[in-house]
Design a protein around this motif. Structure first.
Motif, PDB file in Angstrom:
ATOM      1  N   LEU A 174       0.635  -1.225   0.043  1.00 21.00           N
ATOM      2  CA  LEU A 174      -0.040  -0.130   0.007  1.00 21.00           C
ATOM      3  C   LEU A 174       0.982   1.374   0.071  1.00 21.00           C
ATOM      4  N   ASP A 175       0.334   2.187  -0.632  1.00 20.88           N
ATOM      5  CA  ASP A 175       1.390   3.566  -0.760  1.00 20.88           C
ATOM      6  C   ASP A 175       1.253   4.101   0.582  1.00 20.88           C
ATOM      7  N   ASP A 176       2.296   4.991   0.578  1.00 20.50           N
ATOM      8  CA  ASP A 176       2.734   5.773   1.713  1.00 20.50           C
ATOM      9  C   ASP A 176       2.344   7.293   2.038  1.00 20.50           C
ATOM     10  N   SER A 177       1.293   7.559   1.243  1.00 23.68           N
ATOM     11  CA  SER A 177       0.714   9.005   1.532  1.00 23.68           C
ATOM     12  C   SER A 177      -0.645   8.678   1.838  1.00 23.68           C
ATOM     13  N   LEU A 178      -1.548   9.238   2.640  1.00 29.01           N
ATOM     14  CA  LEU A 178      -2.844   9.111   2.739  1.00 29.01           C
ATOM     15  C   LEU A 178      -3.588   9.224   1.522  1.00 29.01           C
ATOM     16  N   GLU A 179      -3.440  10.438   0.678  1.00 25.36           N
ATOM     17  CA  GLU A 179      -4.127  10.845  -0.521  1.00 25.36           C
ATOM     18  C   GLU A 179      -3.885   9.252  -1.450  1.00 25.36           C
ATOM     19  N   MET A 180      -2.800   8.686  -1.683  1.00 25.68           N
ATOM     20  CA  MET A 180      -2.598   7.586  -2.437  1.00 25.68           C
ATOM     21  C   MET A 180      -3.346   6.371  -1.691  1.00 25.68           C
ATOM     22  N   LEU A 181      -3.285   6.195  -0.495  1.00 24.91           N
ATOM     23  CA  LEU A 181      -4.008   5.086   0.209  1.00 24.91           C
ATOM     24  C   LEU A 181      -5.387   5.217   0.093  1.00 24.91           C
ATOM     25  N   LEU A 182      -6.164   6.301   0.109  1.00 29.51           N
ATOM     26  CA  LEU A 182      -7.431   6.482  -0.167  1.00 29.51           C
ATOM     27  C   LEU A 182      -7.787   6.130  -1.616  1.00 29.51           C
ATOM     28  N   GLN A 183      -7.056   6.477  -2.299  1.00 26.16           N
ATOM     29  CA  GLN A 183      -7.401   6.019  -3.765  1.00 26.16           C
ATOM     30  C   GLN A 183      -7.183   4.560  -3.909  1.00 26.16           C
ATOM     31  N   ALA A 184      -6.346   3.973  -3.404  1.00 23.72           N
ATOM     32  CA  ALA A 184      -6.053   2.500  -3.326  1.00 23.72           C
ATOM     33  C   ALA A 184      -7.134   1.613  -2.825  1.00 23.72           C
ATOM     34  N   GLN A 185      -7.806   2.485  -1.655  1.00 23.45           N
ATOM     35  CA  GLN A 185      -8.931   1.992  -1.012  1.00 23.45           C
ATOM     36  C   GLN A 185     -10.360   1.986  -1.792  1.00 23.45           C
ATOM     37  N   LYS A 186     -10.643   3.040  -2.426  1.00 14.27           N
ATOM     38  CA  LYS A 186     -11.461   3.103  -3.349  1.00 14.27           C
ATOM     39  C   LYS A 186     -11.562   2.021  -4.522  1.00 14.27           C
ATOM     40  N   GLN A 187     -10.464   1.774  -4.849  1.00 13.60           N
ATOM     41  CA  GLN A 187     -10.156   0.858  -6.092  1.00 13.60           C
ATOM     42  C   GLN A 187     -10.245  -0.609  -5.469  1.00 13.60           C
ATOM     43  N   PHE A 188      -9.818  -0.694  -4.164  1.00  9.85           N
ATOM     44  CA  PHE A 188     -10.075  -1.986  -3.605  1.00  9.85           C
ATOM     45  C   PHE A 188     -11.519  -2.343  -3.275  1.00  9.85           C
ATOM     46  N   LYS A 189     -12.125  -1.128  -2.775  1.00  5.89           N
ATOM     47  CA  LYS A 189     -13.843  -1.387  -2.770  1.00  5.89           C
ATOM     48  C   LYS A 189     -14.505  -2.006  -3.781  1.00  5.89           C
ATOM     49  N   GLU A 190     -14.107  -1.167  -4.967  1.00  9.38           N
ATOM     50  CA  GLU A 190     -14.650  -1.616  -6.035  1.00  9.38           C
ATOM     51  C   GLU A 190     -14.330  -2.961  -6.749  1.00  9.38           C
ATOM     52  N   PHE A 191     -13.218  -3.815  -6.365  1.00  9.00           N
ATOM     53  CA  PHE A 191     -12.802  -4.894  -6.672  1.00  9.00           C
ATOM     54  C   PHE A 191     -13.597  -5.776  -5.550  1.00  9.00           C
ATOM     55  N   GLU A 194      -7.851  -0.915   8.224  1.00 10.05           N
ATOM     56  CA  GLU A 194      -6.891  -0.544   9.302  1.00 10.05           C
ATOM     57  C   GLU A 194      -5.869   0.384   8.744  1.00 10.05           C
ATOM     58  N   THR A 195      -5.143   0.001   7.950  1.00  9.68           N
ATOM     59  CA  THR A 195      -3.887   0.754   7.338  1.00  9.68           C
ATOM     60  C   THR A 195      -4.541   2.482   6.949  1.00  9.68           C
ATOM     61  N   VAL A 196      -5.991   2.497   6.221  1.00  5.19           N
ATOM     62  CA  VAL A 196      -6.476   3.807   6.181  1.00  5.19           C
ATOM     63  C   VAL A 196      -6.564   4.519   7.447  1.00  5.19           C
ATOM     64  N   ARG A 197      -7.081   3.576   8.585  1.00  2.00           N
ATOM     65  CA  ARG A 197      -7.476   4.418   9.748  1.00  2.00           C
ATOM     66  C   ARG A 197      -6.016   4.837  10.326  1.00  2.00           C
ATOM     67  N   PHE A 241      -2.556   9.299  11.954  1.00  6.30           N
ATOM     68  CA  PHE A 241      -1.321  10.043  12.022  1.00  6.30           C
ATOM     69  C   PHE A 241      -1.284  11.275  11.228  1.00  6.30           C
ATOM     70  N   ASP A 242      -2.042  11.309  10.421  1.00  4.62           N
ATOM     71  CA  ASP A 242      -2.329  12.738   9.622  1.00  4.62           C
ATOM     72  C   ASP A 242      -2.979  13.918  10.525  1.00  4.62           C
ATOM     73  N   LYS A 243      -3.727  13.487  11.345  1.00  6.66           N
ATOM     74  CA  LYS A 243      -4.450  14.225  12.286  1.00  6.66           C
ATOM     75  C   LYS A 243      -3.405  14.587  13.501  1.00  6.66           C
ATOM     76  N   VAL A 244      -2.635  13.767  13.831  1.00  8.75           N
ATOM     77  CA  VAL A 244      -1.486  13.881  14.777  1.00  8.75           C
ATOM     78  C   VAL A 244      -0.568  14.986  14.068  1.00  8.75           C
ATOM     79  N   ARG A 245      -0.157  14.714  12.999  1.00  5.85           N
ATOM     80  CA  ARG A 245       0.680  15.636  12.432  1.00  5.85           C
ATOM     81  C   ARG A 245       0.259  17.003  12.144  1.00  5.85           C
ATOM     82  N   GLN A 246      -1.126  17.052  11.881  1.00  6.54           N
ATOM     83  CA  GLN A 246      -1.620  18.638  11.748  1.00  6.54           C
ATOM     84  C   GLN A 246      -1.858  19.084  12.959  1.00  6.54           C
ATOM     85  N   ALA A 247      -2.203  18.426  14.120  1.00  7.02           N
ATOM     86  CA  ALA A 247      -2.234  19.120  15.523  1.00  7.02           C
ATOM     87  C   ALA A 247      -0.726  19.628  16.086  1.00  7.02           C
ATOM     88  N   ILE A 248       0.298  18.774  15.603  1.00  5.93           N
ATOM     89  CA  ILE A 248       1.671  19.309  15.918  1.00  5.93           C
ATOM     90  C   ILE A 248       1.804  20.414  15.013  1.00  5.93           C
TER      91      ILE A 248
END
Length: 144
Positions: free
Chosen positions: A44-61, A120-123, A128-135
């Motif tokens: 799975l990709d290492d950015s949230l944006e790419m991961l969300l795209q992969a999740q969308k494709q996986f859901k279709e599959f 779980e990876t998306v979650r 981590f994205d929320k933590v990064r934004q908070a920091i």
């Protein structure tokens, strides 16, 4: 009685041939499409944006794959009646049926595990994205 036994055997063989067509289609899809797509989701990709795209494709599959799993499981249920018969002549059909069942069960288990892992990876990435934004926000306030 022997005639009735032979008629039942023939009916079961005819039913098996119908179910086998379904299994051949499901099995072919699993081997030619399903397993390949599951392997694609191993890394799975290492950015949230790419991961969300992969999740969308996986859901279709996943929708398509779940339908194939369901079709295979329904075909297996039709063949449950074979358990009531102890004909020696149907042993080879039972072996084929067991092979299809094993393949289907393995694929459906892998599909479930992959679905869980992607979710779980998306979650985790969202957390981590929320933590990064908070920091980042906290750091801006301290500088001001």
């Amino acid at each position: 009685m022997l005639s009735n036994k032979r008629i039942q055997e023939l009916e079961l063989v005819m039913e098996f041939e119908k179910v086998e067509e379904c299994f051949k289609e499901v099995s072919s899809w699993i081997e030619n499409v399903g397993r390949k797509r599951l392997k694609e989701t191993i890394n799975l990709d290492d950015s949230l944006e790419m991961l969300l795209q992969a999740q969308k494709q996986f859901k279709e599959f996943d929708l398509v794959a779940s339908e194939y799993c369901k079709r295979g499981q329904e075909a297996l249920k039709k063949m449950n009646q074979w358990e009531d018969f102890s004909f020696v002549d149907v042993h080879s059909y039972r072996v084929k049926l067991q092979t299809y069942e094993d393949q289907l069960e393995e694929f459906c288990t892998q599909l479930d595990e992959t679905r869980h892992r992607v979710c779980e990876t998306v979650r985790l990435y969202e957390f981590f994205d929320k933590v990064r934004q908070a920091i980042c926000c906290r750091g801006r306030y301290k500088k001001s």
